[in-house]
Design an enzyme around this catalytic site. Structure first.
Site, short mmCIF file in Angstrom:
data_model
loop_
_atom_site.label_atom_id
_atom_site.label_comp_id
_atom_site.label_asym_id
_atom_site.label_seq_id
_atom_site.Cartn_x
_atom_site.Cartn_y
_atom_site.Cartn_z
N GLU A 171 -15.77 -12.55 5.22
CA GLU A 171 -15.88 -11.32 5.21
C GLU A 171 -14.24 -10.70 5.46
O GLU A 171 -13.72 -11.56 6.22
CB GLU A 171 -16.82 -10.34 5.98
N ASP A 172 -13.77 -9.93 4.86
CA ASP A 172 -12.39 -9.43 5.39
C ASP A 172 -12.32 -8.68 6.64
O ASP A 172 -11.53 -9.09 7.50
CB ASP A 172 -11.70 -8.84 4.19
N ASP A 177 -16.06 -3.14 10.10
CA ASP A 177 -15.72 -1.85 10.67
C ASP A 177 -17.04 -1.28 11.08
O ASP A 177 -17.26 -1.49 12.44
CB ASP A 177 -15.21 -1.02 9.37
N PHE A 211 -6.34 1.82 10.36
CA PHE A 211 -6.44 1.35 8.90
C PHE A 211 -5.70 0.30 8.50
O PHE A 211 -4.48 0.77 8.52
CB PHE A 211 -6.56 2.54 8.20
N ARG A 231 -3.43 -5.08 -1.84
CA ARG A 231 -4.05 -6.30 -1.34
C ARG A 231 -3.07 -7.49 -1.47
O ARG A 231 -3.31 -8.64 -0.63
CB ARG A 231 -5.02 -6.71 -2.48
P1 IMP Z 1 -18.26 -1.58 7.26
O1 IMP Z 1 -19.51 -1.52 6.24
O2 IMP Z 1 -18.11 -0.24 7.64
O3 IMP Z 1 -18.22 -2.60 8.12
O4 IMP Z 1 -16.88 -1.77 6.27
C1 IMP Z 1 -16.57 -3.12 5.67
C2 IMP Z 1 -15.80 -2.95 4.52
O5 IMP Z 1 -14.79 -1.56 4.64
C3 IMP Z 1 -14.74 -4.04 4.46
O6 IMP Z 1 -15.08 -5.09 3.78
C4 IMP Z 1 -13.65 -3.30 3.89
O7 IMP Z 1 -13.52 -3.38 2.56
C5 IMP Z 1 -13.72 -1.94 4.33
N1 IMP Z 1 -12.67 -1.52 5.53
C6 IMP Z 1 -12.97 -1.20 6.79
N2 IMP Z 1 -12.10 -1.00 7.43
C7 IMP Z 1 -10.84 -1.40 6.58
C8 IMP Z 1 -9.45 -1.01 6.83
O8 IMP Z 1 -9.05 -0.57 7.98
N3 IMP Z 1 -8.91 -1.48 5.69
C9 IMP Z 1 -9.13 -1.85 4.56
N4 IMP Z 1 -10.46 -1.74 4.33
C10 IMP Z 1 -11.27 -1.71 5.37
MG MG Z 2 -14.67 -5.47 1.64
#
Ligand code: IMP
Ligand code: MG
Length: 179
Positions: A98-99, A102, A151, A164
């Protein structure tokens, strides 16, 4: 540096060094096995490619597209599978790449879904983790960098599909998404 980037948070060199360390740990973990490594598109693409090139373990690859974010910076709860795996993960050692984690909603739901397919093991590695933002209990087994609640874009991460291809992880200027 890109004009919409406030500051570079993690440099190319820092990313490369951390990936070497993580690859060595994964080589030890998967010694004698052949994990199926899953790239969660699109954000993980750079990390996935660089990480796997540093690993000596033989691996198989697969790709998934899930969405819980839309085009903005606010997380929504529904997980939609836009592209499923092509491989059967039953009894396989699966590593999800995963990248960023959050709120944790994406991975929490994805993990539940994949565990229902009964893999032999399921581990998560994330390049970035923002633990302050967590809404659901999910902990990656491996993390590249724990970061503050800002962010970020670059090295796979986007804002509205842009940025990206930046080679570093940078903090996006607030003026870009607050207008
Ligand atoms: P989560 O479900 O809230 O954990 O969100 C995860 C996804 O939100 C990641 O895989 C990203 O695609 C996106 N995301 C969350 N924070 C960021 C950020 O700071 N920059 C870019 N994408 C983010
Ligand atoms: Mg993502």
């Amino acid at each position: 540096m890109h004009e919409n980037v406030e500051k570079i948070m993690i440099t190319e060199a820092q990313i490369a060094k951390r990936i070497e360390e993580l690859a060595a740990q994964l080589d030890r973990l998967y010694e004698g096995r052949k994990p199926l490594v899953v790239c969660i598109l699109k954000g993980s693409v750079m990390f996935f490619a660089d990480l796997l090139r540093q690993m000596k373990t033989s691996v198989e690859m697969d790709f998934m597209v899930v969405s819980s974010y839309g085009n903005g910076t606010v997380s929504s709860r529904e997980l939609t599978i836009k592209k499923d795996l092509t491989m059967d993960i039953f009894d396989r050692d699966v590593l999800l790449v995963e990248d960023i984690i959050d709120s944790g909603n994406t991975l929490y739901q994805l993990k539940k879904l994949l565990n229902a397919r009964r893999p032999a093991s399921l581990n998560i590695i994330t390049l970035l983790d923002k633990p302050q933002r967590r809404e659901v209990p999910i902990e990656p087994e491996y993390t590249g960098f724990v970061i503050e609640d800002e962010f970020v874009v670059g090295y796979g991460l986007d804002y509205a599909e842009e940025y990206r291809n930046l080679p570093y992880v940078g903090v996006l200027k607030r003026s870009v998404y607050e207008k």
